[in-house]
Design an enzyme around this catalytic site. Structure first.
Site, short mmCIF file in Angstrom:
data_model
loop_
_atom_site.label_atom_id
_atom_site.label_comp_id
_atom_site.label_asym_id
_atom_site.label_seq_id
_atom_site.Cartn_x
_atom_site.Cartn_y
_atom_site.Cartn_z
N ASP A 64 -25.09 42.36 -4.38
CA ASP A 64 -26.22 43.24 -4.05
C ASP A 64 -26.21 44.58 -4.79
O ASP A 64 -27.23 45.23 -4.90
CB ASP A 64 -26.25 43.51 -2.53
CG ASP A 64 -24.91 44.04 -1.99
OD1 ASP A 64 -24.00 44.29 -2.78
OD2 ASP A 64 -24.79 44.18 -0.75
N HIS A 65 -25.06 44.99 -5.33
CA HIS A 65 -24.97 46.32 -5.95
C HIS A 65 -25.31 46.31 -7.44
O HIS A 65 -26.18 47.02 -7.89
CB HIS A 65 -23.55 46.87 -5.80
CG HIS A 65 -23.25 47.47 -4.46
ND1 HIS A 65 -23.26 46.75 -3.30
CD2 HIS A 65 -22.91 48.73 -4.11
CE1 HIS A 65 -22.94 47.54 -2.29
NE2 HIS A 65 -22.72 48.75 -2.75
N ASP A 119 -16.90 47.48 2.26
CA ASP A 119 -17.98 48.43 2.06
C ASP A 119 -18.04 49.32 3.30
O ASP A 119 -17.92 48.83 4.43
CB ASP A 119 -19.31 47.70 1.88
CG ASP A 119 -20.39 48.65 1.40
OD1 ASP A 119 -20.69 48.66 0.20
OD2 ASP A 119 -20.91 49.41 2.24
N ARG A 379 -26.84 58.23 1.95
CA ARG A 379 -26.04 59.24 1.24
C ARG A 379 -26.86 60.00 0.20
O ARG A 379 -27.66 59.39 -0.52
CB ARG A 379 -24.86 58.57 0.51
CG ARG A 379 -23.88 58.03 1.49
CD ARG A 379 -22.59 57.51 0.87
NE ARG A 379 -21.72 57.19 1.97
CZ ARG A 379 -20.90 56.14 2.02
NH1 ARG A 379 -20.80 55.34 0.99
NH2 ARG A 379 -20.17 55.92 3.09
N SER A 537 -17.67 56.26 0.38
CA SER A 537 -17.50 54.85 0.03
C SER A 537 -16.09 54.33 0.28
O SER A 537 -15.12 55.08 0.25
CB SER A 537 -17.85 54.71 -1.45
OG SER A 537 -17.17 53.61 -2.01
N ARG A 539 -14.70 52.30 -1.81
CA ARG A 539 -14.24 51.78 -3.10
C ARG A 539 -12.76 52.10 -3.33
O ARG A 539 -12.35 53.25 -3.39
CB ARG A 539 -15.12 52.31 -4.24
CG ARG A 539 -15.10 53.80 -4.42
CD ARG A 539 -16.19 54.28 -5.38
NE ARG A 539 -17.50 54.15 -4.76
CZ ARG A 539 -18.54 54.94 -5.03
NH1 ARG A 539 -18.44 55.90 -5.92
NH2 ARG A 539 -19.69 54.77 -4.41
#
Ligand code: MIC
Ligand code: SF4
Length: 643
Positions: A64-65, A119, A379, A537, A539
């Site tokens: 999706d990103h 996520d 965000r 995030s 990440r």
């Protein structure tokens, strides 16, 4: 003893420890999700465990990103992920099918279950009464391998909802109000649990908007009870069989309680460049705008897009505004189309995109220089939109569409009567592109493009640590500062050597060179930070890439939860100041020594002496014994090989 919803789910999944405040607990994970930007690394890590098939009840691999295919890299990663899903027994949700959190809510989430996702907005599932937690990719890989997920037993923050949202005020305003009151660090160390008579006024997608955006409070997760509205939502998705009621017992207690009377709320907006910079829309009304984006995992459900369409049945979009729609899922697109609402959007001049994250992570949709962009996203960290010195405001779909119509920030109540509408009793499911898990034993070859670099190896922790302060930063540093995203850098997520070139790029363009020179001189790198370091995030690249450059210690006033866990997973020692005033005297370039660091960590010491240019200060290492072993080994993967 009377229990909260949180305690009930934790108790039924507890595999290690006991539910005492601040103790480390291990819980069983029923479901996992990954998205592509964190998923490529998570599956390389899963492969490294050598487990032939995922051990969860259900695991889903979403794309999706990284949707912009400006060269082979993102496209290669998509194919890699599809082949990984087929090989290891996962569901696969392909590009264009929607944002992981929205699709998971519609098609997979279930009350009372645990979900771990790579996520930070995984808590979206809390809208269905599940305990849904965001984590680094390696933690999700471990959960897929059937290992428990470890967390410090959070405190529980009760949010008592009463009243009813007035017309033009929606779920997003509830969370904006909480961010206004509590700030982006107000939820650190807590699970936010919603209760009270107002809960029944909110649909599951409204609740999911709240639990999603709750990630911005820094909370571990947020959760709603499962009730008649949950039952109705699951029925509308053809999944009634998964409904179970779940509510806090009478007399259950919370560590903190806040009362929100929804009837007293009005439209709110977060100003640049932090989600907690919240004011009433009336305070900034009238400012001209250039772009309005409705989408993201916070606000792109069918309800959110329908309210926009209903307004546009009677109004036109201002010609100076680029009005863009990023649907949350194929299901939302399909239902909007079938209902005729899509026609309204197209006729009104909206730019309708495929379902996915898109501009929310700077994958296109950058706003013009010096202009205001209004977004229904979670965000607005500086530069995240892709435009330097951006001015991004966060608001509800109601404020977004009213402003798009007027060409300036507008209180939607100025539009007059609210367009009331009903949601369908049965949704078109829109899941025809989701691939089910392949049978165990089927041979599937993993497709690896040249973009996928092998996983870097790290050394165990040194006895006495010698290093240099590479950088000093302030409060609320986000993982977007540490490891920026956007259309240029995101395609490098499966290539650590390549992505590490961009570490701290938005803060200091010289950082990477300095780190490399320091490592070449056989010294480690240290970063100094303020409060809430690493918010945002999940990440793990924000830990992995700096570690690749030789950063081995971070010393800050306080850490955000997921980032701290990621640092430990990759062998970076997360220290906090015993006396926060010491922060002031530290300077970039200072020589650092931590005598007998290894020995002290082995001995379980909580306080370490850090010599800065030979002057001692005290630092705290607040970690579990398991974490200590992981740090000593140089990271979780090294540790797992020896454990
Ligand atoms: C985000 O909203 O910041 C992201 C992009 O979805 C991240 C994950 C990532 O960086 O890949 C998140 O929320 O964890
Ligand atoms: Fe995607 Fe934005 Fe949600 Fe992150 S916050 S998952 S980038 S839509």
């Amino acid at each position: 003893m009377a229990k909260t919803v949180t305690e009930k789910i934790l108790a039924s999944h507890l595999v290690e420890g006991s539910l005492e405040k601040a103790a480390e607990i291990g819980i069983r994970i029923d479901q996992t999700l990954t998205q592509d930007a964190t998923g490529t690394m998570a599956y390389l890590e899963f492969e490294a465990t050598g487990i032939p098939r995922v051990q969860t009840e259900l695991s889903v691999c979403y794309v999706d990103h990284n949707l912009v295919q400006s060269d082979f890299r993102n496209a290669d990663d998509h194919r890699f992920l599809q082949s990984v899903a087929r090989r290891y027994g996962l569901y696969f949700s392909p590009p264009g099918n929607g944002i992981s959190h929205q699709v998971h809510l519609e098609r997979f989430g279930a009350p009372g279950k645990t979900l771990l996702g790579s996520d930070s907005h995984t808590p979206t599932g809390g809208g269905l009464g599940m305990l849904a937690i965001g984590a680094g990719g390696l933690d999700v890989a471990m959960a897929m391998a059937g290992k428990p997920f470890y967390l410090v037993m959070p405190k529980i923050f009760g949010i008592r909802l009463s009243g009813k949202l007035p017309d033009w005020v929606s779920a997003r305003d509830i969370l904006l109000e909480l961010l206004r009151q509590l700030s982006v660090k107000g939820g650190v160390g807590y699970i936010m649990e919603y209760f009270g008579p107002g809960v029944g006024e909110l649909s599951v997608t409204d609740r999911a908007s709240i639990t999603n955006f709750g990630a911005e409070l820094g909370a571990t997760t947020s959760v709603f009870p499962s009730d008649e509205n949950t039952k109705k939502f699951l029925a509308s998705q053809g999944r009634s069989d998964l409904w179970t009621p779940l509510a806090a017992d009478v007399g259950a207690t919370y560590d903190e309680v806040i009362d929100i009377d929804m009837s007293g709320l009005e439209p709110l907006i977060a100003c640049p460049s932090s989600p907690d910079n919240v004011v009433k829309v009336t305070e900034v009304a009238g400012k001209p705008i250039a772009q309005v984006l409705v989408g993201s995992c916070s606000n792109s459900s069918l309800r959110d897009l329908m309210v926009v369409a209903k307004v546009l049945e009677k109004e036109e979009i201002d010609t100076d505004v680029s009005f863009e729609i990023n649907p949350g899922s194929r299901q939302v697109l399909e239902n909007m189309t079938a209902q005729g609402d899509m026609l309204t959007l197209v006729k009104a001049g909206a730019r309708v995109h495929q379902a996915g994250c898109l501009g929310c992570i700077g994958m296109g949709q950058a706003p013009p220089t010096g202009t205001i962009s209004l977004r229904t996203f979670p965000r607005n960290f500086p530069g995240r939109s892709g435009t330097v010195n951006d001015q991004v405001y966060l608001c509800s779909p109601e404020v977004a569409v009213a402003s798009a119509v007027k060409g300036r920030i507008t209180d939607p109540r100025d539009l007059g009567d609210y367009p009331h509408f009903d949601l369908p009793e049965k949704y078109l499911l829109g899941d025809q592109r989701i691939e089910s898990p392949r049978e165990a034993g089927e041979v599937v070859e993993i497709v690896r493009g040249p973009n996928i670099a092998p996983f870097p190896e790290f050394e165990p922790l040194a006895d006495t640590w010698h290093g240099t302060i590479l950088l000093k930063v302030g409060d609320n540093i986000t993982t977007d500062h540490i490891m920026p995203a956007g259309a240029k850098i995101l395609p490098l997520r499966s290539n650590i050597p390549a992505i590490s070139e961009y570490v701290f790029n938005s803060v200091d363009l010289e950082f990477t060179k300095r780190a490399r020179d320091t490592a070449a001189g056989d010294l480690g790198g240290m970063v100094i930070g303020g409060e809430n370091y690493g918010q945002g995030s999940s990440r793990e690249h924000a830990a992995l890439a700096p570690r690749f450059l030789g950063v081995e210690v971070k010393l800050v006033k306080s850490f955000a939860r997921i980032h701290k866990a990621n640092l430990i997973n990759f062998g970076i020692v997360p220290l906090t100041f015993e006396n926060p005033e010491d922060y002031e005297m530290l300077k970039q370039g200072a020589a650092v020594e931590i005598p007998d660091m290894r020995q002290k960590i082995v001995a379980g010491e909580k306080t370490l002496t850090v010599l800065i240019d030979k002057k001692p200060i005290q630092a705290t290492l607040e970690v579990s014994n398991r974490h200590r072993e992981i740090l000593l080994a140089g990271g979780l993967l090294n540790w797992a090989k020896t454990a």
